[in-house]
Design a protein around this motif. Structure first.
Motif, mmCIF file in Angstrom:
data_model
loop_
_atom_site.group_PDB
_atom_site.id
_atom_site.type_symbol
_atom_site.label_atom_id
_atom_site.label_comp_id
_atom_site.label_asym_id
_atom_site.label_seq_id
_atom_site.Cartn_x
_atom_site.Cartn_y
_atom_site.Cartn_z
ATOM 1 N N MET A 115 3.936 -16.060 -3.833
ATOM 2 C CA MET A 115 3.581 -14.650 -3.673
ATOM 3 C C MET A 115 2.676 -14.635 -2.450
ATOM 4 O O MET A 115 1.710 -15.405 -2.384
ATOM 5 C CB MET A 115 2.836 -14.099 -4.887
ATOM 6 N N VAL A 116 2.989 -13.788 -1.486
ATOM 7 C CA VAL A 116 2.240 -13.720 -0.230
ATOM 8 C C VAL A 116 1.691 -12.306 -0.077
ATOM 9 O O VAL A 116 2.419 -11.326 -0.254
ATOM 10 C CB VAL A 116 3.149 -14.087 0.968
ATOM 11 N N TYR A 117 0.411 -12.211 0.247
ATOM 12 C CA TYR A 117 -0.293 -10.924 0.381
ATOM 13 C C TYR A 117 -0.767 -10.810 1.826
ATOM 14 O O TYR A 117 -1.647 -11.561 2.243
ATOM 15 C CB TYR A 117 -1.479 -10.870 -0.584
ATOM 16 N N ILE A 118 -0.177 -9.882 2.569
ATOM 17 C CA ILE A 118 -0.426 -9.773 4.003
ATOM 18 C C ILE A 118 -1.287 -8.557 4.309
ATOM 19 O O ILE A 118 -0.874 -7.424 4.063
ATOM 20 C CB ILE A 118 0.909 -9.697 4.777
ATOM 21 N N PRO A 119 -2.492 -8.772 4.861
ATOM 22 C CA PRO A 119 -3.343 -7.646 5.259
ATOM 23 C C PRO A 119 -2.637 -6.794 6.316
ATOM 24 O O PRO A 119 -1.851 -7.323 7.114
ATOM 25 C CB PRO A 119 -4.586 -8.310 5.853
ATOM 26 N N TYR A 120 -2.941 -5.519 6.333
ATOM 27 C CA TYR A 120 -2.246 -4.610 7.250
ATOM 28 C C TYR A 120 -2.312 -5.063 8.707
ATOM 29 O O TYR A 120 -1.344 -4.911 9.460
ATOM 30 C CB TYR A 120 -2.754 -3.172 7.095
ATOM 31 N N GLU A 121 -3.434 -5.693 9.114
ATOM 32 C CA GLU A 121 -3.579 -6.131 10.508
ATOM 33 C C GLU A 121 -2.537 -7.182 10.891
ATOM 34 O O GLU A 121 -2.231 -7.347 12.059
ATOM 35 C CB GLU A 121 -4.965 -6.725 10.784
ATOM 36 N N GLU A 180 -8.384 1.438 0.154
ATOM 37 C CA GLU A 180 -7.729 0.999 -1.088
ATOM 38 C C GLU A 180 -7.038 -0.349 -0.873
ATOM 39 O O GLU A 180 -7.099 -1.237 -1.730
ATOM 40 C CB GLU A 180 -6.718 2.065 -1.520
ATOM 41 N N ASN A 181 -6.385 -0.516 0.271
ATOM 42 C CA ASN A 181 -5.690 -1.767 0.576
ATOM 43 C C ASN A 181 -6.677 -2.909 0.818
ATOM 44 O O ASN A 181 -6.431 -4.037 0.393
ATOM 45 C CB ASN A 181 -4.759 -1.570 1.777
ATOM 46 N N ILE A 219 7.253 1.988 4.777
ATOM 47 C CA ILE A 219 5.939 1.338 4.726
ATOM 48 C C ILE A 219 4.934 2.204 5.478
ATOM 49 O O ILE A 219 5.107 2.482 6.661
ATOM 50 C CB ILE A 219 6.006 -0.072 5.342
ATOM 51 N N LYS A 220 3.887 2.604 4.761
ATOM 52 C CA LYS A 220 2.856 3.443 5.367
ATOM 53 C C LYS A 220 1.918 2.614 6.243
ATOM 54 O O LYS A 220 1.768 1.408 6.039
ATOM 55 C CB LYS A 220 2.022 4.125 4.274
ATOM 56 N N ALA A 221 1.296 3.292 7.201
ATOM 57 C CA ALA A 221 0.262 2.647 8.017
ATOM 58 C C ALA A 221 -0.832 2.105 7.098
ATOM 59 O O ALA A 221 -1.099 2.680 6.043
ATOM 60 C CB ALA A 221 -0.318 3.663 8.997
ATOM 61 N N TYR A 222 -1.444 1.012 7.488
ATOM 62 C CA TYR A 222 -2.551 0.348 6.758
ATOM 63 C C TYR A 222 -2.109 -0.299 5.446
ATOM 64 O O TYR A 222 -2.937 -0.595 4.595
ATOM 65 C CB TYR A 222 -3.714 1.312 6.504
ATOM 66 N N SER A 223 -0.815 -0.556 5.295
ATOM 67 C CA SER A 223 -0.315 -1.133 4.037
ATOM 68 C C SER A 223 -0.484 -2.642 3.984
ATOM 69 O O SER A 223 -0.103 -3.359 4.917
ATOM 70 C CB SER A 223 1.177 -0.819 3.852
ATOM 71 N N THR A 224 -1.037 -3.121 2.878
ATOM 72 C CA THR A 224 -0.978 -4.527 2.524
ATOM 73 C C THR A 224 0.453 -4.767 2.057
ATOM 74 O O THR A 224 0.989 -3.987 1.282
ATOM 75 C CB THR A 224 -1.950 -4.823 1.366
ATOM 76 N N LEU A 225 1.071 -5.819 2.545
ATOM 77 C CA LEU A 225 2.443 -6.137 2.163
ATOM 78 C C LEU A 225 2.432 -7.317 1.202
ATOM 79 O O LEU A 225 1.758 -8.321 1.448
ATOM 80 C CB LEU A 225 3.266 -6.485 3.405
ATOM 81 N N ARG A 251 11.294 -10.616 -1.726
ATOM 82 C CA ARG A 251 11.178 -9.258 -2.263
ATOM 83 C C ARG A 251 9.859 -8.717 -1.750
ATOM 84 O O ARG A 251 8.814 -9.346 -1.918
ATOM 85 C CB ARG A 251 11.178 -9.292 -3.781
ATOM 86 N N GLY A 252 9.890 -7.550 -1.105
ATOM 87 C CA GLY A 252 8.686 -6.959 -0.545
ATOM 88 C C GLY A 252 8.273 -5.692 -1.255
ATOM 89 O O GLY A 252 9.107 -4.813 -1.506
ATOM 90 N N THR A 253 6.978 -5.615 -1.589
ATOM 91 C CA THR A 253 6.423 -4.417 -2.225
ATOM 92 C C THR A 253 5.092 -4.073 -1.573
ATOM 93 O O THR A 253 4.528 -4.864 -0.826
ATOM 94 C CB THR A 253 6.178 -4.616 -3.745
ATOM 95 N N MET A 254 4.625 -2.873 -1.890
ATOM 96 C CA MET A 254 3.284 -2.469 -1.488
ATOM 97 C C MET A 254 2.375 -2.599 -2.710
ATOM 98 O O MET A 254 2.836 -2.938 -3.797
ATOM 99 C CB MET A 254 3.320 -1.051 -0.933
ATOM 100 N N ILE A 255 1.078 -2.308 -2.555
ATOM 101 C CA ILE A 255 0.135 -2.558 -3.650
ATOM 102 C C ILE A 255 0.403 -1.690 -4.868
ATOM 103 O O ILE A 255 -0.013 -2.041 -5.965
ATOM 104 C CB ILE A 255 -1.335 -2.425 -3.201
ATOM 105 N N ASP A 256 1.134 -0.583 -4.704
ATOM 106 C CA ASP A 256 1.470 0.261 -5.857
ATOM 107 C C ASP A 256 2.737 -0.217 -6.565
ATOM 108 O O ASP A 256 3.196 0.394 -7.518
ATOM 109 C CB ASP A 256 1.616 1.726 -5.437
ATOM 110 N N GLY A 257 3.311 -1.346 -6.084
ATOM 111 C CA GLY A 257 4.507 -1.905 -6.701
ATOM 112 C C GLY A 257 5.802 -1.358 -6.138
ATOM 113 O O GLY A 257 6.884 -1.828 -6.496
ATOM 114 N N LYS A 258 5.728 -0.374 -5.241
ATOM 115 C CA LYS A 258 6.936 0.213 -4.664
ATOM 116 C C LYS A 258 7.642 -0.807 -3.778
ATOM 117 O O LYS A 258 7.068 -1.324 -2.825
ATOM 118 C CB LYS A 258 6.588 1.465 -3.864
ATOM 119 N N GLU A 259 8.889 -1.093 -4.122
ATOM 120 C CA GLU A 259 9.680 -2.075 -3.383
ATOM 121 C C GLU A 259 10.252 -1.442 -2.116
ATOM 122 O O GLU A 259 10.758 -0.327 -2.156
ATOM 123 C CB GLU A 259 10.822 -2.579 -4.271
#
Length: 133
Positions: free
Chosen positions: A100-106, A11-12, A117-123, A56-64
């Motif tokens: 706006m910065v989109y960071i791959p989980y790696e 999904e990420n 923050i869950k494992a494999y999360s895009t930040l 401000r940091g969120t995950m792809i579901d918008g959860k801050e």
């Protein structure tokens, strides 16, 4: 890897692939994506720079998961003290920028969880670069 983790990872990855379809989203060689909200014109940090940022940091579901804007206190740190995705973005970002910065989980927390923050999360971060020393 559990099926749950595999599904979340996929999904990420899909999120980042679809995000690049936005013509305003650019990608750094490392895979970090960004969208310029406000174009700065100042100095660009190096690995050894100390920066002052609001974010401000969120995950792809918008959860801050973090927000210095709401604390009304910018953070100060050395570029080389943060996750690789932040380093890559900051070293491309002129002083005065807001991105706006989109960071791959790696390039974030990878295969491990970190706090909320869950494992494999895009930040996803909204970052404002306020100072560079």
């Amino acid at each position: 890897m559990s099926l749950k983790h595999q599904a979340y990872k996929e999904e990420n990855i899909r999120f980042l692939e679809e995000n690049l379809e936005d013509e305003d989203v650019m990608e750094l060689p490392s895979g970090v994506q960004y969208k310029v909200i406000l174009k700065g014109r100042g100095a660009i940090p190096t690995k050894k720079s100390t920066v002052k940022v609001h974010y401000r940091g969120t995950m792809i579901d918008g959860k801050e998961f973090d927000n210095s804007f709401s604390r009304k206190r910018p953070e100060v740190f050395r570029v080389n003290e943060v996750i690789q995705g932040w380093q890559d973005a900051l070293m491309a970002m002129p002083l005065g920028s807001r991105w706006m910065v989109y960071i791959p989980y790696e390039l974030g927390y990878g295969t491990r969880a970190c706090g909320n923050i869950k494992a494999y999360s895009t930040l996803i971060f909204e970052v404002e670069l306020l100072g560079v020393k």
